[in-house]
Design a protein around this motif. Structure first.
Motif, PDB file in Angstrom:
ATOM      1  N   TRP A   1     -52.320  96.283  24.719  1.00 54.53           N
ATOM      2  CA  TRP A   1     -50.994  96.403  24.081  1.00 54.53           C
ATOM      3  C   TRP A   1     -49.941  96.833  25.103  1.00 54.53           C
ATOM      4  CZ3 TRP A   1     -46.673  99.032  23.259  1.00 54.53           C
ATOM      5  CH2 TRP A   1     -45.847  98.609  22.218  1.00 54.53           C
ATOM      6  N   SER A   2     -50.296  97.788  25.947  1.00 59.44           N
ATOM      7  CA  SER A   2     -49.329  98.308  26.931  1.00 59.44           C
ATOM      8  C   SER A   2     -48.877  97.233  27.905  1.00 59.44           C
ATOM      9  CB  SER A   2     -49.943  99.477  27.706  1.00 59.44           C
ATOM     10  OG  SER A   2     -50.216 100.543  26.824  1.00 59.44           O
ATOM     11  N   VAL A   3     -49.792  96.366  28.301  1.00 55.72           N
ATOM     12  CA  VAL A   3     -49.432  95.296  29.237  1.00 55.72           C
ATOM     13  C   VAL A   3     -48.809  94.110  28.498  1.00 55.72           C
ATOM     14  CG1 VAL A   3     -50.317  93.668  30.960  1.00 55.72           C
ATOM     15  CG2 VAL A   3     -51.216  96.001  30.878  1.00 55.72           C
ATOM     16  N   ALA A   4     -49.373  93.761  27.333  1.00 59.86           N
ATOM     17  CA  ALA A   4     -48.945  92.555  26.619  1.00 59.86           C
ATOM     18  C   ALA A   4     -47.592  92.700  25.929  1.00 59.86           C
ATOM     19  CB  ALA A   4     -50.003  92.148  25.590  1.00 59.86           C
ATOM     20  N   TYR A   5     -47.290  93.866  25.360  1.00 61.39           N
ATOM     21  CA  TYR A   5     -46.089  93.976  24.521  1.00 61.39           C
ATOM     22  C   TYR A   5     -45.047  94.997  24.979  1.00 61.39           C
ATOM     23  CZ  TYR A   5     -48.988  91.229  21.416  1.00 61.39           C
ATOM     24  OH  TYR A   5     -49.785  90.250  20.901  1.00 61.39           O
ATOM     25  N   ALA A   6     -45.457  96.048  25.669  1.00 57.68           N
ATOM     26  CA  ALA A   6     -44.487  97.070  26.090  1.00 57.68           C
ATOM     27  C   ALA A   6     -43.339  96.490  26.918  1.00 57.68           C
ATOM     28  CB  ALA A   6     -45.179  98.217  26.820  1.00 57.68           C
ATOM     29  N   PRO A   7     -43.599  95.538  27.831  1.00 59.76           N
ATOM     30  CA  PRO A   7     -42.471  94.971  28.592  1.00 59.76           C
ATOM     31  C   PRO A   7     -41.437  94.283  27.685  1.00 59.76           C
ATOM     32  CG  PRO A   7     -44.525  94.491  29.705  1.00 59.76           C
ATOM     33  CD  PRO A   7     -44.891  95.054  28.364  1.00 59.76           C
ATOM     34  N   LEU A   8     -41.912  93.599  26.650  1.00 58.22           N
ATOM     35  CA  LEU A   8     -40.995  92.947  25.708  1.00 58.22           C
ATOM     36  C   LEU A   8     -40.143  93.992  24.992  1.00 58.22           C
ATOM     37  CD1 LEU A   8     -39.956  90.535  24.016  1.00 58.22           C
ATOM     38  CD2 LEU A   8     -41.880  90.970  22.458  1.00 58.22           C
ATOM     39  N   TYR A   9     -40.781  95.054  24.517  1.00 56.95           N
ATOM     40  CA  TYR A   9     -40.035  96.085  23.782  1.00 56.95           C
ATOM     41  C   TYR A   9     -39.059  96.836  24.695  1.00 56.95           C
ATOM     42  CZ  TYR A   9     -42.598  95.051  19.577  1.00 56.95           C
ATOM     43  OH  TYR A   9     -43.099  94.400  18.476  1.00 56.95           O
ATOM     44  N   ASN A  10     -39.382  96.931  25.983  1.00 54.33           N
ATOM     45  CA  ASN A  10     -38.421  97.533  26.920  1.00 54.33           C
ATOM     46  C   ASN A  10     -37.186  96.653  27.063  1.00 54.33           C
ATOM     47  OD1 ASN A  10     -39.722  99.939  27.523  1.00 54.33           O
ATOM     48  ND2 ASN A  10     -40.931  99.021  29.151  1.00 54.33           N
TER      49      ASN A  10
END
Length: 196
Positions: free
Chosen positions: A151-160
């Motif tokens: 989750w941290s790699v897959a989605y955190a960049p999008l939410y940032n």
């Protein structure tokens, strides 16, 4: 007995969202809500039993909308890159078009309402996402890893990126607006990081 007024109910819901997002759960009260919605406190109890019922009902409604939006056009059997891209598009669309709801949902995730709200819609979502990750690992399209790492790699960049968009500027203070180009550039880097 007083009857339900759909327009008034929507106004109450909207004002509740605004108050909770802007003041937090601790600063929220039925009195403040009645004042913000310009209704009597008694009117609120036509729609909700109490403060907890109001927060729970709104949370469940938003959670179901969030989950169904994320799973639109998504199939757990899709190739990893295609499925993840659909997830990114759906998540970005929801978060940008429903900013208040998305921020409310984030508050629910770290509150005492988490289990009550998220338990009402997460089963289908978890099943679909679990199958998607499992299938992708089995096909050799995704490196095996703990779900928290994924989750941290897959989605955190999008939410940032979405957070920069909502704030209107980047870390350097430069004006920032979410775009397909920026999303795609970030997405490609995320894919490289997740592939075996």
């Amino acid at each position: 007995m007083r009857t339900r007024d759909e327009n008034k109910e929507q106004l109450v819901r909207q004002k509740a969202l605004e108050l909770i997002v802007n003041q937090g759960l601790e600063g929220f009260s039925m009195q403040k809500l009645a004042k913000a919605a310009a209704v009597s406190p008694a009117t609120l109890y036509i729609y909700y039993k109490d403060k907890e019922d109001l927060i729970t009902q709104i949370g469940i409604e938003i959670g179901k909308k969030f989950s169904s939006t994320i799973l639109q056009n998504f199939d757990p059997t899709l190739p990893f890159a295609q499925g993840l891209r659909i997830q990114w598009r759906n998540r970005a669309k929801y978060a940008i078009e429903n900013r208040l709801e998305a921020e409310f949902y984030q508050q629910m995730r770290s509150s005492s309402f988490r289990e009550k709200v998220m338990g009402s819609f997460m089963d289908d979502f978890k099943t679909a996402m679990g199958q998607f990750v499992h299938n992708s690992v089995q096909r050799g399209e995704l490196s095996p890893m703990p779900i928290e790492v994924f989750w941290s790699v897959a989605y955190a960049p999008l939410y940032n990126l979405i957070q920069f968009h909502n704030e209107g500027h980047s870390l350097a203070g430069k004006r920032f607006e979410f775009s397909e180009e920026t999303m795609n550039q970030t997405f490609e880097l995320v894919l490289k990081a997740l592939k075996p």
